[in-house]
Design a protein around this motif. Structure first.
Motif, PDB file in Angstrom:
ATOM      1  N   THR A 221       0.865  -1.177   0.000  1.00  0.00           N
ATOM      2  CA  THR A 221       0.000   0.000   0.000  1.00  0.00           C
ATOM      3  C   THR A 221       0.905   1.232   0.000  1.00  0.00           C
ATOM      4  O   THR A 221       1.835   1.317   0.801  1.00  0.00           O
ATOM      5  N   GLU A 223       0.981   5.715  -0.785  1.00  0.00           N
ATOM      6  CA  GLU A 223       0.245   6.956  -1.013  1.00  0.00           C
ATOM      7  C   GLU A 223       1.155   7.966  -1.686  1.00  0.00           C
ATOM      8  O   GLU A 223       2.291   8.175  -1.265  1.00  0.00           O
ATOM      9  N   GLU A 254      -8.079  10.864  -2.745  1.00  0.00           N
ATOM     10  CA  GLU A 254      -8.621  11.725  -1.689  1.00  0.00           C
ATOM     11  C   GLU A 254      -8.469  13.169  -2.150  1.00  0.00           C
ATOM     12  O   GLU A 254      -7.368  13.636  -2.418  1.00  0.00           O
ATOM     13  N   ARG A 274      -4.484  13.228  -3.253  1.00  0.00           N
ATOM     14  CA  ARG A 274      -3.713  12.154  -2.617  1.00  0.00           C
ATOM     15  C   ARG A 274      -4.181  10.848  -3.243  1.00  0.00           C
ATOM     16  O   ARG A 274      -5.372  10.522  -3.220  1.00  0.00           O
ATOM     17  N   VAL A 276      -4.036   6.737  -3.484  1.00  0.00           N
ATOM     18  CA  VAL A 276      -3.726   5.526  -2.720  1.00  0.00           C
ATOM     19  C   VAL A 276      -3.596   4.368  -3.711  1.00  0.00           C
ATOM     20  O   VAL A 276      -4.534   4.064  -4.455  1.00  0.00           O
ATOM     21  N   ARG A 353      -6.167   0.426   4.658  1.00  0.00           N
ATOM     22  CA  ARG A 353      -6.195   1.693   5.389  1.00  0.00           C
ATOM     23  C   ARG A 353      -5.106   2.592   4.828  1.00  0.00           C
ATOM     24  O   ARG A 353      -4.163   2.130   4.170  1.00  0.00           O
ATOM     25  N   LYS A 354      -5.213   3.882   5.097  1.00  0.00           N
ATOM     26  CA  LYS A 354      -4.154   4.801   4.726  1.00  0.00           C
ATOM     27  C   LYS A 354      -2.916   4.504   5.563  1.00  0.00           C
ATOM     28  O   LYS A 354      -3.021   4.068   6.708  1.00  0.00           O
TER      29      LYS A 354
END
Length: 592
Positions: A221, A223, A254, A274, A276, A353-354
């Motif tokens: 993951t 960002e 986001e 942003r 992800v 999740r972030k």
């Protein structure tokens, strides 16, 4: 061939042995050619000076220096920009080949094709990865198109200038005009491009390179932020290249505090977005190098020093780490370790999740941006189970990309207008890349591909042995002697002799050896020597059948994951086609 001494027979035998080893074994090409050159040296066929002359050859040195120039494009991220600007977005593999071959051939008509291929290779690597294209079906066509493009003008390749110079010296007449060769060069380019478009997919397997063979099954993951003023702002997701990276998925955007899941490829990016992502390590690393994006965490910019002096590190959290059970935001990772977390993987799965909100657990794999000292400090620390630097990868200096492009453009223009030789311009460009900090000195020192350079240098030595012992002249003379005074057949055999010698040695050696034989044949038949001169020029450039015949073939050999048989399978028919076109058209353009 009865006049040959044992030295000539040994030289021929070693060339044949090299071909057999290339075809039948997996021994590295540089080992094979170095072994053959060693035997020629210790048996006295070549002196030390003759054997090592290839290592001081301007062509080989130019290739070595160009690797440094290209490293400046890579280090600044300009390679990706050039790839998109020159090559665009292909609709299919055939479209990709056409988009690649046309500019390569066009540039090679007026520039030495070695720097053209050197600049294109890293761009094609990045471009092929983004669009999921097979490198083995692109890089050999790139080399062939650049070779064909060089036949279109007198300055397209050094071979044309060498042959034209020998012609004017021998006859006292005028040589060819700058663009006169285009009458035959353009049909050759057309034949090469059409042939590759029709048969490359069938004759060239979609072979994986060594680095492609190891797939990364972990899902990270990550960002990223689209900063205000980014060149990606205002572009659709697909046009920005964010849908083309293999094994990477844009989970959500986001924007102004609002999450936009299930992002359409037609969604338009804005400054401040942003993004992800979830995906494999290599593609996450590509995001870090992409112009117009930066890590979403501000912690990256709070690390000391310049970004280009940092590195990327993978670290696995141990159960003794004080961060276990805390979120990334709460753990104050940067303050504790002077490193910033830019991506995270847990058990090979994506964490929903972030990054800042993820509660860390033992066994989490963290992708960090940090300094090389981190590896030494934490390698044996109890906080991490594994700490490993990811090669020499580091964030590119995007702000210097215009400088790197300007240096390459200046190099190209200075050669095109005759201000400097290719070697002089390349040396100046390499120095400029280092002085302007487009490429660090440590990267510049490691950038040359020494396997390619050793094969080039040792192949030149083997070619010198064929020339010195008379073996090359005997081979060429025997072929042409079969013509029995018929001009068309003589022209065909001149082409065959030069093409065979180009495959065995190098293009300039072949041209120098066959040219006087071709001129004598024209004189004996009392016909114009110009068709024979042109046939030598084209044939000495028609190095399609082996990797050792031309520098650009060697440059793509290992990068594309090719085998020697690949060149034979696709190159021999192409050489025959180009030969047929040359023999048929040349006497019509320049009558006997």
């Amino acid at each position: 061939m009865a006049a040959l001494g044992w030295q000539g027979w040994l030289s021929i035998a070693l060339v044949v042995l090299c071909f057999v080893l290339f075809l039948r074994t997996r021994i590295a090409p540089d080992i094979v050619t170095s072994g053959a050159l060693t035997l020629l040296l210790v048996t006295g066929v070549l002196t030390v000076e003759e054997a090592l002359a290839g290592f001081s050859n301007p062509g080989g040195i130019t290739v070595a220096v160009l690797y440094v120039v290209v490293s400046g494009l890579t280090e600044t991220g300009a390679v990706g920009w050039l790839g998109q600007a020159l090559l665009g977005r292909p609709r299919s593999e055939q479209d990709a080949r056409l988009r690649l071959m046309l500019p390569a051939a066009g540039l090679s008509a007026f520039l030495n094709n070695t720097p053209v291929v050197a600049i294109f290779i890293p761009a094609v690597l990045d471009w092929a990865k983004r669009h999921r294209l097979s490198l083995s079906r692109l890089l050999l066509p790139l080399s062939y198109a650049s070779i064909a493009g060089g036949t279109c003008t007198l300055i397209g390749t050094s071979t044309n200038l060498v042959v034209d110079g020998m012609y004017t010296a021998r006859t006292g007449g005028e040589g060819l005009g700058l663009l006169e060769l285009a009458w035959i060069g353009l049909p050759v380019v057309a034949v090469v491009i059409v042939y590759l478009q029709l048969f490359a997919s069938r004759l060239l397997p979609a072979r994986q390179t060594a680095t492609d063979s190891f797939a990364d099954v972990r899902s990270y993951t990550a960002e990223m932020l689209v900063p205000e003023g980014s060149p990606l702002a205002g572009k659709r997701i697909e046009a920005a290249g964010l849908r083309q990276l293999p094994g990477l998925y844009l989970v959500e955007i986001e924007r102004a505090g609002q999450a936009m899941p299930a992002v359409s490829s037609q969604a338009v990016l804005r400054g401040g977005d942003r993004l992800v992502f979830a995906g494999m390590l290599d593609s996450v690393m590509d995001l870090q190098r992409m112009r117009g994006l930066r890590p979403a965490t501000d912690q990256v910019f709070k690390l000391g020093g310049k970004r280009r002096d940092r590195c990327f590190v993978e670290a696995v959290l141990s159960n003794k780490s004080p961060l276990v059970g805390r979120s990334v935001r709460e753990g104050r990772f940067r303050a504790r370790y002077n490193a910033a977390i830019i991506a995270l993987s847990r058990g090979g799965e994506r964490v929903q999740r972030k990054i800042g909100d993820i509660v860390l657990a033992a066994g989490d794999t963290l992708l960090l941006e940090t300094h090389p000292e981190f590896v030494l400090q934490q390698r044996n620390a109890k906080d991490f189970l594994v700490v490993a630097q990811l090669g020499d990868d580091h964030p590119p200096a995007h702000e210097r990309a215009p400088v790197a492009v300007a240096i390459v453009a200046a190099m190209v223009v200075s050669v095109a207008v005759g201000l400097f030789s290719m070697l002089e311009a390349a040396l100046l460009a390499a120095g400029a890349m280092v002085l302007t900090r487009c490429t660090p000195g440590r990267v510049a020192r490691r950038s040359p591909d020494w396997q390619v350079l050793v094969v080039i240098a040792t192949s030149l030595g083997i070619g010198a042995a064929l020339e010195k012992t008379g073996a090359a002249g005997v081979l060429a003379g025997s072929l042409i002697g079969l013509a029995q005074g018929m001009p068309w057949l003589s022209l065909a055999l001149v082409f065959a002799a030069a093409a065979v010698l180009t495959a065995l040695a190098t293009n300039n050696v072949a041209a120098v050896l066959v040219f006087p034989i071709a001129m004598d044949a024209a004189q004996l038949m009392d016909v114009s020597p110009i068709p024979f001169m042109v046939a030598v020029m084209i044939a000495a450039s028609a190095a399609f059948a082996t990797p050792i015949g031309y520098q650009t073939n060697l440059m793509v050999f290992s990068v594309g994951g090719y085998r020697f048989a690949d060149f034979l399978r696709i190159g021999i028919p192409l050489t025959l086609l180009v030969g047929a076109i040359t023999v048929l058209l040349t006497p019509l353009i320049w009558p006997f």
